[in-house]
Design a protein around this motif. Structure first.
Motif, PDB file in Angstrom:
ATOM      1  N   PRO A  29      17.139   9.472   7.268  1.00 44.47           N
ATOM      2  CA  PRO A  29      16.892   8.036   7.328  1.00 44.47           C
ATOM      3  C   PRO A  29      15.561   7.612   6.742  1.00 44.47           C
ATOM      4  N   SER A  30      14.557   8.478   6.797  1.00 44.25           N
ATOM      5  CA  SER A  30      13.249   8.135   6.249  1.00 44.25           C
ATOM      6  C   SER A  30      12.478   9.420   6.007  1.00 44.25           C
ATOM      7  N   SER A  31      11.397   9.280   5.294  1.00 45.62           N
ATOM      8  CA  SER A  31      10.580  10.454   5.001  1.00 45.62           C
ATOM      9  C   SER A  31       9.877  10.988   6.241  1.00 45.62           C
ATOM     10  N   LEU A  32       9.844  10.208   7.316  1.00 45.95           N
ATOM     11  CA  LEU A  32       9.214  10.652   8.556  1.00 45.95           C
ATOM     12  C   LEU A  32      10.192  11.330   9.499  1.00 45.95           C
ATOM     13  N   SER A  33      11.444  11.426   9.107  1.00 50.98           N
ATOM     14  CA  SER A  33      12.440  11.941  10.044  1.00 50.98           C
ATOM     15  C   SER A  33      13.016  13.260   9.558  1.00 50.98           C
ATOM     16  N   PRO A  34      13.120  14.250  10.452  1.00 55.38           N
ATOM     17  CA  PRO A  34      13.792  15.506  10.102  1.00 55.38           C
ATOM     18  C   PRO A  34      15.289  15.462  10.384  1.00 55.38           C
ATOM     19  N   ASP A  35      15.835  14.283  10.666  1.00 52.76           N
ATOM     20  CA  ASP A  35      17.272  14.170  10.925  1.00 52.76           C
ATOM     21  C   ASP A  35      18.069  14.497   9.668  1.00 52.76           C
ATOM     22  N   TYR A  36      19.263  15.056   9.884  1.00 53.31           N
ATOM     23  CA  TYR A  36      20.204  15.375   8.803  1.00 53.31           C
ATOM     24  C   TYR A  36      19.513  16.151   7.680  1.00 53.31           C
ATOM     25  N   ASN A  37      18.831  17.206   8.057  1.00 51.70           N
ATOM     26  CA  ASN A  37      18.111  18.037   7.089  1.00 51.70           C
ATOM     27  C   ASN A  37      18.775  19.401   6.914  1.00 51.70           C
ATOM     28  N   CYS A  38      20.093  19.474   7.216  1.00 57.64           N
ATOM     29  CA  CYS A  38      20.863  20.718   7.084  1.00 57.64           C
ATOM     30  C   CYS A  38      20.299  21.822   7.979  1.00 57.64           C
ATOM     31  N   ARG A  91       0.563  14.170   8.890  1.00 58.82           N
ATOM     32  CA  ARG A  91       0.861  15.349   8.073  1.00 58.82           C
ATOM     33  C   ARG A  91       1.717  16.371   8.831  1.00 58.82           C
ATOM     34  N   ALA A  92       1.950  16.145  10.130  1.00 61.43           N
ATOM     35  CA  ALA A  92       2.828  17.047  10.875  1.00 61.43           C
ATOM     36  C   ALA A  92       4.256  16.990  10.347  1.00 61.43           C
ATOM     37  N   TRP A  93       4.603  15.892   9.644  1.00 60.76           N
ATOM     38  CA  TRP A  93       5.966  15.737   9.125  1.00 60.76           C
ATOM     39  C   TRP A  93       6.138  16.326   7.727  1.00 60.76           C
ATOM     40  N   ASP A  94       5.047  16.769   7.102  1.00 60.11           N
ATOM     41  CA  ASP A  94       5.132  17.254   5.723  1.00 60.11           C
ATOM     42  C   ASP A  94       5.976  18.521   5.641  1.00 60.11           C
ATOM     43  N   THR A  95       6.850  18.561   4.657  1.00 64.04           N
ATOM     44  CA  THR A  95       7.601  19.776   4.367  1.00 64.04           C
ATOM     45  C   THR A  95       7.070  20.466   3.116  1.00 64.04           C
ATOM     46  N   GLY A  96       6.134  19.831   2.432  1.00 62.12           N
ATOM     47  CA  GLY A  96       5.488  20.408   1.258  1.00 62.12           C
ATOM     48  C   GLY A  96       3.990  20.221   1.370  1.00 62.12           C
ATOM     49  N   PRO A  97       3.281  20.274   0.239  1.00 61.44           N
ATOM     50  CA  PRO A  97       1.823  20.116   0.283  1.00 61.44           C
ATOM     51  C   PRO A  97       1.383  18.776   0.867  1.00 61.44           C
ATOM     52  N   SER A  98       2.118  17.699   0.556  1.00 63.00           N
ATOM     53  CA  SER A  98       1.785  16.373   1.089  1.00 63.00           C
ATOM     54  C   SER A  98       2.981  15.455   0.883  1.00 63.00           C
ATOM     55  N   SER A  99       2.910  14.259   1.470  1.00 66.42           N
ATOM     56  CA  SER A  99       3.965  13.258   1.330  1.00 66.42           C
ATOM     57  C   SER A  99       3.319  11.898   1.146  1.00 66.42           C
ATOM     58  N   SER A 100       4.047  10.999   0.479  1.00 65.42           N
ATOM     59  CA  SER A 100       3.569   9.632   0.253  1.00 65.42           C
ATOM     60  C   SER A 100       4.512   8.646   0.922  1.00 65.42           C
ATOM     61  N   ALA A 142       0.845  -1.196   0.000  1.00 65.09           N
ATOM     62  CA  ALA A 142       0.000   0.000   0.000  1.00 65.09           C
ATOM     63  C   ALA A 142       0.876   1.239   0.000  1.00 65.09           C
ATOM     64  N   THR A 143       0.320   2.310  -0.513  1.00 64.43           N
ATOM     65  CA  THR A 143       0.964   3.627  -0.461  1.00 64.43           C
ATOM     66  C   THR A 143      -0.064   4.610   0.086  1.00 64.43           C
ATOM     67  N   ILE A 144       0.317   5.336   1.137  1.00 67.91           N
ATOM     68  CA  ILE A 144      -0.618   6.280   1.746  1.00 67.91           C
ATOM     69  C   ILE A 144      -0.106   7.695   1.527  1.00 67.91           C
ATOM     70  N   LYS A 145      -1.041   8.603   1.320  1.00 71.71           N
ATOM     71  CA  LYS A 145      -0.746  10.015   1.141  1.00 71.71           C
ATOM     72  C   LYS A 145      -1.178  10.759   2.388  1.00 71.71           C
ATOM     73  N   SER A 146      -0.291  11.579   2.925  1.00 66.92           N
ATOM     74  CA  SER A 146      -0.506  12.170   4.246  1.00 66.92           C
ATOM     75  C   SER A 146      -1.784  12.986   4.341  1.00 66.92           C
ATOM     76  N   THR A 147      -2.232  13.555   3.235  1.00 68.59           N
ATOM     77  CA  THR A 147      -3.413  14.425   3.272  1.00 68.59           C
ATOM     78  C   THR A 147      -4.684  13.744   2.783  1.00 68.59           C
ATOM     79  N   SER A 148      -4.611  12.451   2.416  1.00 68.39           N
ATOM     80  CA  SER A 148      -5.791  11.785   1.864  1.00 68.39           C
ATOM     81  C   SER A 148      -6.810  11.429   2.942  1.00 68.39           C
ATOM     82  N   PRO A 196      11.812  15.218 -11.322  1.00 68.77           N
ATOM     83  CA  PRO A 196      10.624  14.356 -11.253  1.00 68.77           C
ATOM     84  C   PRO A 196      10.963  13.008 -10.639  1.00 68.77           C
ATOM     85  N   ASN A 197      10.041  12.468  -9.867  1.00 71.03           N
ATOM     86  CA  ASN A 197      10.221  11.166  -9.249  1.00 71.03           C
ATOM     87  C   ASN A 197       9.738  10.108 -10.233  1.00 71.03           C
ATOM     88  N   THR A 198      10.661   9.632 -11.101  1.00 68.74           N
ATOM     89  CA  THR A 198      10.273   8.729 -12.185  1.00 68.74           C
ATOM     90  C   THR A 198       9.930   7.337 -11.687  1.00 68.74           C
TER      91      THR A 198
END
Length: 658
Positions: free
Chosen positions: A573-582, A156-165, A111-117, A613-615
């Motif tokens: 380390p993952s899309s849920l982590s703000p670690d190593y984000n400069c 969605r608290a982890w989103d840095t843009g409109p949404s994340s998958s 499954a793939t979930i979208k944070s704002t769905s 683009p994320n091909t």
């Protein structure tokens, strides 16, 4: 040109030499195209392998992950069998058993979930404030999973843009509720804030006056509003704190204000209030309107509510408005009254007196009361009363009027003197107490002595305000919040803990997550920590204990770090982590954030991840396959043309053309 030579060959046999030239050229071209075709095929094979075995992040763990490195269902089951990170207790808290994981179809995420769905809620090991994300905007629930503290909050608290998958393993728990376990981090996620048997929230609210109780028009009055969900694991939905200010108040400011309509103030915190061990604190400032009348008493309370609990009001602290007194005027003299003649009484006949009634001793006495606080407490009050009686009286009980309002709050039937009465739950402030001893004599009525006055001062419950400041020593920037740091910079953090009450705070437990700082910096002197009683634990939390933080005093902890000479270019380390984000973020009461001057490799990687683009593997394989087809066609065409030329040469020679 090639077709023109073939068309003129019957009329000009000498063109055979040019055909030989083109034949050699085509053989060279065919060899080059053969090499290109082989390279394209090899590239296509690499793309196929990459699609079958996708690359992993360069950093394997984040302290927020429930279990890191989860890529397949087998790795998830292996972590369960080894009980890595106590995931059994954590997953079972949400009704997820091993059989539920084993029942997930396939090995890969399904499954793939979208944070704002949907209203997705994920679970992690650290609170949002550890990553510089404000919990004011996002509701968060603290969950105790058999001693393992985790935090549930909106995805969605982890989103840095409109949404994340997010790729996830979808299944159903033992209660038939769908769950999603996020790939890489292993964080259980639901499409709502979920616990199998959530307890009912217990909301409390307290409003305290911080300034004087007698004020003048135009003066600012300050209140402290403390509110909390005290029940572990619970989450209050539809949460709202409302303060309807008195019309004589003019609004100035309120911390964490969500909305305001006239004099109605609202705090929502995203509509959810999860369990928290300490209360949220918001300071309210208002101003008394200039036209408020003298001796006006203004009382105001705050109301907290949720879907599960209904409304609950705080105490209503009051102030009295005192205007400047008017100038005094001399009263008019009052005339003396006319004298009234005294009548002369007429003589009465002599009457024999009645015999006096038999005399009985009337019980009489008095009492003395005093107060003290129970050992080790500033809330348990001991009232000691000593009764002194006369005329054969004896004590039969004691009555207690707390705050001297004419109502008896307690009555104890006892003949002891002195007698100790212990009461609790008095609010902070000065309390007047009136004690009455009940006395009687044999066969006589029960009477009360006169009031025995005493008083007790209840100190405030100790509370602290937390704040953090950061200085860039190298760049000589006194307030480095919001600035950029470079390799080699020396950064100084100051953690201030201020006791804002008139009571000593005993055994204060300090805690500051320092992991985000240490990703790009290192401590200069570890002895600096031990000298201040600080301990850095294995989870990169700075912890300390202050045995006694005096009333209205502050304590400052200073930590110096140095930005690493070689700044890591490590990926998150993952899309849920703000670690190593400069960026370096740290929160202790308030949040400070500094951007890090990352290497160009990291900058390019971040730009590529956000702008290109994320091909995905499917698109890449399709492009590589198309290139392979074109390269194969060109190689085959060259081979066909070479063979055609050889056939033409052979036929021309056999036909006697030479």
């Amino acid at each position: 040109m090639f077709k023109k030579i073939l068309a003129n060959l019957p009329f000009n046999p000498s063109l055979v030499e040019q055909i030989n030239f083109y034949s050699h050229r085509l053989r060279g071209e065919a060899a080059l195209r053969r090499l290109g075709f082989i390279m394209v095929i090899l590239s296509l094979l690499v793309q196929i392998v990459a699609a079958q075995y996708p690359a992993q992040n360069s950093l394997a763990a984040s302290p927020n992950d429930i279990i890191n490195g989860i890529t397949t269902k087998s790795s998830l089951l292996q972590a369960w069998d080894n009980n890595t990170g106590n995931i059994r207790a954590i997953y079972e808290k949400f009704g997820i058993k091993r059989a539920n994981i084993a029942a997930i179809p396939g090995e890969k995420p399904n499954a793939t979930i979208k944070s704002t769905s949907r209203n997705w809620w994920s679970t992690g090991r650290l609170p949002l404030t550890s990553f510089g994300i404000s919990s004011t905007k996002w509701g968060e629930r603290t969950v105790n999973a058999s001693g393992n503290i985790v935090y549930q909050r909106p995805l969605r608290a982890w989103d840095t843009g409109p949404s994340s998958s997010y790729a996830a393993f979808q299944g159903k728990n033992q209660f038939g509720v769908s769950f999603w376990i996020l790939q890489t981090c292993g964080n259980p996620t639901f499409d709502r804030p979920y616990l199998p048997t959530p307890p009912k929230p217990k909301l409390t609210v307290n409003k305290t006056l911080l300034t004087a109780s007698r004020v003048k028009p135009g003066e600012v009055v300050r209140f402290r509003i403390e509110y909390q969900n005290e029940r572990e694991d619970s989450l209050a939905t539809g949460f709202k704190l409302t303060d309807n200010l008195n019309p004589n108040f003019e609004f100035v400011s309120l911390d964490d204000l969500s909305s305001r309509s006239g004099n109605t103030l609202t705090i929502k915190r995203s509509g959810e209030l999860g369990y928290r061990s300490s209360p949220y604190v918001s300071n309210l400032s208002v101003k008394v309107r200039a036209n408020t009348r003298n001796n006006t008493i203004i009382c105001n309370s705050a109301v907290i509510s949720s879907t599960q609990t209904g409304n609950k009001s705080s105490a209503a602290p009051c102030i009295t408005v005192i205007r400047e007194p008017l100038p005094k005027t001399s009263p008019k003299p009052t005339p003396a009254p006319a004298p009234v003649p005294t009548p002369t009484p007429s003589p009465n006949p002599t009457v024999a007196p009645n015999p006096p009634p038999p005399t009985t001793a009337t019980p009489s006495g008095y009492c003395v009361a005093s107060t003290s606080l129970a050992s080790g407490s500033n809330r348990e009050v001991i009232i000691r009363t000593e009764a002194y009686v006369q005329n054969g009286a004896r004590v039969v009980g004691y009555l207690y009027d707390i705050d001297g309002n004419g109502t008896f709050d307690y009555r104890d039937n006892t003949s002891a003197t002195p007698y100790d009465k212990q009461i609790s739950n008095l609010t902070a402030g000065n309390h007047k107490i009136l004690v009455y001893a009940e006395i009687t004599s044999d066969g006589g009525p029960t009477q009360q002595t006169g009031p025995c006055p005493t008083q007790v001062i209840i100190a405030e419950e100790p509370r602290v305000n937390l704040s953090k400041a950061v200085t860039n020593v190298t760049q000589k920037v006194s307030n480095a919040d919001g600035t950029s740091v470079k390799s080699g910079d020396i950064i100084e953090f100051k953690l201030t803990t201020k006791n804002v009450t008139s009571s000593d705070y005993r055994n204060y437990q300090g805690d500051d997550y320092f992991g985000d700082v240490l990703q790009y910096a290192e401590l200069i002197d570890h002895s600096e920590l031990s000298n201040q009683g600080l301990v850095l634990d294995s989870q990169n939390h700075l912890k300390w204990t202050t045995l006694n933080l005096k009333a209205n005093s502050s304590e400052v902890k200073t930590i110096r770090v140095k930005i690493k000479e070689i700044i890591p270019s490590t990926n998150s380390p993952s899309s849920l982590s703000p670690d190593y984000n400069c960026a370096i973020s740290n929160d202790y009461g308030n949040e400070v954030t500094m951007s890090v001057d990352c290497p160009i490799v990291k900058t390019v990687a971040q730009s590529a991840s956000t702008s290109l683009p994320n091909t995905g593997p499917g698109t890449t394989l399709a492009i590589a396959g198309s290139v392979a087809v074109v390269a194969g066609y060109l190689f085959a065409r060259s081979r066909i043309m070479i063979r055609e030329l050889e056939v033409i040469k052979a036929e021309y020679t056999l036909g006697g053309g030479m």
